[in-house]
Design an enzyme around this catalytic site. Sequence first.
Site: not given
Lengths: 362, 319
Positions: B86, B108, B58-59, B136
């Site tokens: 990696k 994020r 959603r974000t 947030h």
Amino acid sequence: MSKTLFINARLIDPEAQTDAMGALLVEDGRIAAVYGETHPDITGPAIVDCQGQCLAPGIVDIGVKVSEPGERHKESFRSAGRAAIAGGVTTIVTRPDTRPAIDTPETLEYLRRRATDDAGINVLHMAALTKGREGREMTEIGFLQDAGAVAFSDADRVVSDTKVISRALTYAASLNALVIGHVQEPILSKGAAVTSGKFASLRGLPGVSPMAERMGIDRDIALLEMTGAAYHIDQITTARALPPLERAKANGLNITAGVGIHHLTLNELDVADYRTFFKLKPPLRSETDRLAVVEAVASGLIDVICSMHTPQDEESKRLPYQEAASGAVGLQTLLPAALRLYHEDQLTLPQLFRAMALNQML
Amino acid sequence: MSFRARHLLAIEHLKPDEITTLLDLADRYATDNRNGIAHKDVLAGMTQINMFFENSTRTQASFELAGQRLGADVMNMAMQTSSVKKGETLIDTALTLNAMHPDLLVVRHPSSGAVDLLAQKVNCAVLNAGDGAHEHPTQALLDALTIRRAKGRLHRLSVAICGDIAHSRVARSNIMLLGKMENRVRLIGPPTLMPSQIDQFGVEVFGDMKEGLKDVDVVMMLRLQKERMDGGFIPSEREYFHRFGLDAEKLSHAKPDAIVMHPGPMNRGVEIDGTIADDINRSVIQTQVEMGVAVRMAAMDLLARNLRLSRQTAKETYA
């Protein structure tokens, strides 16, 4: 016979706990006499006029990490030696938490040669208490002693198996070997990046309660009562751990304690916006804890100040806080940082040098 | 204009008038979005990169849509499957992206502070879309806009935040924002899910829902992560729902017109009863999603203005 007379010196004597003007006579590299402001006529010495500056014993720094073998790009005997000289440190005792750990007499002999060749200062060595610092089997404490190990330690790892640690302490006691331990409840402190409290909550970082240090010291004191070993705590960083230490000393246990210079001069807020170069193990504590520990150095309850010199490279530090490696350098800045405590009237110079140059004469 | 920040990393760094500026603009975007008024010129010619080191549907969708509505070129980097796996460090990833000259970077990351670290290494504007258990900020802003629209104001309200506060970046950002805007904040949850010394943040802490919810204007529920449900932090899912799950009985202690919020995704029957989540008279959960797009449009718009301004200044300085 070569003689040197240091005059007009502010003599810091950690043993007599004095700080006074005087003169000092050195013969063949050894202190031959100490005088007050007047000194007798001496024939033929070289005179050094100190012009009122301090003359103090060379600092003995125990618990220095020289990253040999394994990680010479972080710190070699050569670079550590130069940092020590720049910082007024004349003797270092190296830690065994290298890669691989210093846990055999062969590795130790090799390192002693490396130190003699490159360091340019006095270097003594600790060896690991358990093989590979894995906390399962004790090392060859006797052979390692013969090879020159002055103390035995798994550095920042706690031997959590109490059977293993009690036997290692019993065995070490029979050889009069000094064991250096890290007091911390390892499960409670697992994964912690900072000390728990308002700052940890604000930054959203996993914290460890100062109580984990108290639990660690309580366990180790019980083990000393059981085994009679000679024991030094590498770092006491919280107020909570001080009363048990005081009781253990009063009860006549063979126990001493140290603290790293970072925990004496910095607190948790210095981490600010995730500055990973202040990520230490144990983490920086609250201001209340810092002041309690400074006071314990002044009273002599904490015996030793060391740099806890732990060099890291950029790759280990330029990471998100939780992922970054712990440890900071301190060999070069130990003395200047410690002098801040003097200038803030928290410790006298003789008290400082008692903790930096006298008490660690193992 | 009183929004001078270069990045949007944390509510902690924002001043109340900056928050108001952002919410005012977001409010206009919300209305225009409803009326189908496009603003494709605002970020035209700008590049927005979404880097999600942690799964989010959603974000990420909300940021993507916000960028597209303002006319930006939006690119999603699937960090879960990229070079990070990696062994590339965050700093190297940042430098690589920086070399592609993006204008807006939405990040994020599962580690607290990681977005701050990345922001130090790039020349573009960085938006924190959630870092570890730290902050947030756009979630708190969209919650604030939702509250302001429902209650007609964003001050002197009593707001209860319930559930897993300890692991929640949403809770931290909301505590900061609601405090700055002069509201009363109450935290309700089991003590094992409360951060240490949280009482020093100017909040009231409750261990009982009925007491904590008494006469509040806003009830904000938090998601309880599945991995924390069994034994570690709380005894079981069913005991948690019994004591801390929001149902009609517990909600009856709040003001009769109290609104119910949830940042999603919801665990129905764990932290919130399904009928309450669906009650259009109480639940503003869908409005939160709608406001999310508007708030992110406003945030990117304001940061882009500051970015253009600083580039213009740089050009004039070196001309």
